[in-house]
Scaffold this motif. Structure first.
Motif, mmCIF file in Angstrom:
data_model
loop_
_atom_site.group_PDB
_atom_site.id
_atom_site.type_symbol
_atom_site.label_atom_id
_atom_site.label_comp_id
_atom_site.label_asym_id
_atom_site.label_seq_id
_atom_site.Cartn_x
_atom_site.Cartn_y
_atom_site.Cartn_z
ATOM 1 N N ARG A 128 6.127 21.239 3.432
ATOM 2 C CA ARG A 128 6.082 20.535 4.596
ATOM 3 C C ARG A 128 4.791 19.848 4.741
ATOM 4 N NH1 ARG A 128 9.196 22.736 9.137
ATOM 5 N NH2 ARG A 128 10.938 23.438 8.288
ATOM 6 N N VAL A 129 3.688 20.495 3.989
ATOM 7 C CA VAL A 129 2.318 19.807 3.847
ATOM 8 C C VAL A 129 2.491 18.491 3.052
ATOM 9 C CG1 VAL A 129 0.020 19.844 3.093
ATOM 10 C CG2 VAL A 129 0.976 22.016 4.169
ATOM 11 N N TRP A 130 3.182 18.444 1.850
ATOM 12 C CA TRP A 130 3.261 17.380 1.243
ATOM 13 C C TRP A 130 4.102 16.168 2.049
ATOM 14 C CZ3 TRP A 130 0.526 15.869 -2.781
ATOM 15 C CH2 TRP A 130 -0.279 16.827 -3.396
ATOM 16 N N SER A 131 5.081 16.695 2.699
ATOM 17 C CA SER A 131 6.002 15.899 3.347
ATOM 18 C C SER A 131 5.123 15.045 4.415
ATOM 19 C CB SER A 131 7.258 16.364 4.080
ATOM 20 O OG SER A 131 7.965 16.879 3.158
ATOM 21 N N TRP A 132 4.172 16.122 5.282
ATOM 22 C CA TRP A 132 3.222 15.692 6.014
ATOM 23 C C TRP A 132 2.377 14.379 5.470
ATOM 24 C CZ3 TRP A 132 2.164 16.304 11.360
ATOM 25 C CH2 TRP A 132 0.766 15.699 11.693
ATOM 26 N N LYS A 133 1.885 14.515 4.337
ATOM 27 C CA LYS A 133 0.701 13.971 3.503
ATOM 28 C C LYS A 133 1.500 12.492 3.347
ATOM 29 C CE LYS A 133 -0.366 11.868 -0.491
ATOM 30 N NZ LYS A 133 0.482 11.117 -1.510
ATOM 31 N N ASP A 134 2.873 12.436 2.770
ATOM 32 C CA ASP A 134 3.626 11.423 2.374
ATOM 33 C C ASP A 134 3.856 10.505 3.522
ATOM 34 O OD1 ASP A 134 3.561 12.194 -0.191
ATOM 35 O OD2 ASP A 134 5.777 12.907 -0.008
ATOM 36 N N ALA A 135 3.998 11.136 4.843
ATOM 37 C CA ALA A 135 4.210 10.378 6.093
ATOM 38 C C ALA A 135 3.269 9.548 6.545
ATOM 39 C CB ALA A 135 5.121 11.126 7.082
ATOM 40 N N HIS A 136 1.946 10.439 6.475
ATOM 41 C CA HIS A 136 0.914 10.070 7.313
ATOM 42 C C HIS A 136 0.046 9.111 6.185
ATOM 43 C CE1 HIS A 136 2.165 12.935 10.256
ATOM 44 N NE2 HIS A 136 1.132 12.259 10.969
ATOM 45 N N GLY A 137 0.013 9.538 4.872
ATOM 46 C CA GLY A 137 -0.687 8.591 4.094
ATOM 47 C C GLY A 137 -0.039 7.139 3.819
ATOM 48 N N ASP A 138 1.230 7.185 3.850
ATOM 49 C CA ASP A 138 1.988 5.804 3.720
ATOM 50 C C ASP A 138 1.627 5.122 5.248
ATOM 51 O OD1 ASP A 138 2.988 6.570 1.578
ATOM 52 O OD2 ASP A 138 4.890 7.156 2.331
ATOM 53 N N HIS A 139 1.476 5.894 6.359
ATOM 54 C CA HIS A 139 1.098 5.204 7.434
ATOM 55 C C HIS A 139 -0.249 4.544 7.743
ATOM 56 C CE1 HIS A 139 1.422 3.952 11.848
ATOM 57 N NE2 HIS A 139 0.522 4.257 11.793
ATOM 58 N N ILE A 140 -1.246 5.183 7.000
ATOM 59 C CA ILE A 140 -2.615 4.884 6.997
ATOM 60 C C ILE A 140 -2.782 3.696 6.007
ATOM 61 C CG2 ILE A 140 -4.888 5.332 5.906
ATOM 62 C CD1 ILE A 140 -4.318 8.201 6.767
ATOM 63 N N HIS A 141 -1.871 3.539 4.823
ATOM 64 C CA HIS A 141 -1.776 2.311 3.891
ATOM 65 C C HIS A 141 -1.421 1.331 5.008
ATOM 66 C CE1 HIS A 141 -2.068 4.533 -0.048
ATOM 67 N NE2 HIS A 141 -3.319 4.680 0.696
#
Length: 393
Positions: A128-141
């Motif tokens: 779940r934590v990695w999924s959160w990172k992927d979603a929010h990291g992509d949005h930040i980019h």
């Protein structure tokens, strides 16, 4: 002639439209062009290179106006050097944020599914934590690209990716090889809710003016803002009944006391320095030491020393070579008393529930004196908004 400014009814005012018509389509067109990363090849000489790392935002949410401001400033610096003929690499990235990200995901899990990370399981929670990172990291980019910042996107990094993790591991191995780091027992701030050590920056302090009931995660309350006074009998006293009275805001930690300290010039206790006191609940003997850190005007002028749960006490214990075998770490990771406390009836009890129990035991032993209101600062974990404690780790 006087000038008069005419006014219109607010309904007659022309309305500003945001974004302007066609703006998003124009931005999308140029973003596609910028995405091709038209940065020229790097120069063959280091003197012509300009490299700047973008401070990685946490993947705990989305960027705000403050990020836009600092991005614009850094973008101006990067473009300035590019205009002067340098090969520019402005490296973007995101930060895992550790405990902060874990806390955000835990809150989301509790809100959407009513579960804790323990109920979900370690592997599923990490997923779940990695999924959160992927979603929010992509949005930040995506947000950074929308700003038109001239990043070198091919160099984008994540602070927990494989290359960065390998660099950190290699750095620690090299420091160890050079003898510059070592493993030792030290006091740390500990959050019983997160069950982990936290940094000094993650500890906040509340001002408590007097007796206050603070809610705990268990739904009960802890009484803080009080000073408890109790007596330590002097061992082998020529006249029975001689004692030293100490004061503390955390009376439950007396179970881990390893000494009592007084000021070297305090005539009231000069005859006791070097002698032993008897712990009223466990029967252990603890020494009286003289230390300049003690304020003879505060409390009774005698300070209980609990090396495993107070930073100042830790330093005093080291200065006086008090054996580390007597530094009792009273609590487990959840803040519950362990068998090391020396009182079987208290084992497994939360530290705040133990506070009133210890007062009862001291009263029964005839050594509890009194309690008084006391203003203090209360340590709080900024991530869980809960009380942190010092413990040896």
């Amino acid at each position: 002639m006087a000038m008069r400014i005419s006014t219109m009814d607010q309904h007659d005012q022309p309305r500003a439209r945001f974004p302007a018509p066609g703006a998003l389509a124009i931005e999308a067109k140029w973003q596609q062009i910028w995405a091709q990363d038209p940065t020229p090849p790097r120069s063959s000489t280091d003197n012509d290179d300009f490299v700047m790392v973008f401070p990685p935002p946490n993947v705990t949410g989305r960027l705000h106006c403050g990020h836009a401001l600092t991005t614009a400033i850094q973008d101006a610096i990067a473009r300035y050097h590019h205009m002067h003929g340098k090969s520019v690499r402005w490296i973007p990235g995101t930060d895992h944020a550790g405990i902060a990200t874990q806390t955000v995901v835990e809150k989301q899990l509790a809100k959407t599914e009513g579960k804790t990370r323990h109920e979900l399981g370690r592997d599923a929670f990490l997923s779940r934590v990695w999924s959160w990172k992927d979603a929010h990291g992509d949005h930040i980019h995506h947000q950074l690209r929308a700003l038109g910042a001239s990043f070198s996107w091919s160099d984008a990094y994540f602070t927990l990716d494989t290359p960065r993790s390998r660099i950190v591991t290699d750095a620690f191995l090299e420091l160890s090889r050079r003898g510059l780091i070592y493993r030792a027992t030290r006091l740390v701030h500990w959050c019983p809710a997160l069950e982990t050590a936290i940094s000094d920056m993650e500890v906040e302090y509340l001002t408590i003016d007097g007796p206050t009931a603070v809610p705990t995660p268990s739904g009960h309350s802890a009484q803080v803002g009080e000073m408890h006074y109790f007596r330590y009998p002097v061992a082998d006293g020529a006249n029975g009944g001689e004692f030293v009275t100490v004061a503390t805001t955390r009376v439950e930690t007396m179970l881990g006391d390893a000494a009592v300290a007084v000021h070297p010039t305090d005539a009231r206790y000069a005859h006791l320095v070097g002698r032993d006191l008897v712990h009223p609940l466990s029967g252990r003997r603890i020494p009286v030491v003289a230390d300049d850190h003690v304020d003879p005007e505060f409390g009774t002028g005698a300070v209980k020393i609990t090396p495993a749960h107070d930073a100042n006490d830790y330093e005093i214990a080291k200065r006086h070579a008090i054996a580390e075998t007597t530094w009792i770490d009273l609590f487990d990771g959840k803040g519950r008393l362990t068998p090391a406390c020396g009182v079987p009836d208290l084992v497994g009890i939360d530290r705040f529930a133990a506070r009133s129990r210890v007062v009862e035991l001291l009263t029964t032993a005839g050594v509890y004196d009194r309690v008084e209101p006391h203003a203090m600062r209360l340590a709080v974990c900024s991530r869980k908004c809960w009380l942190s404690s010092m413990r040896a780790n």
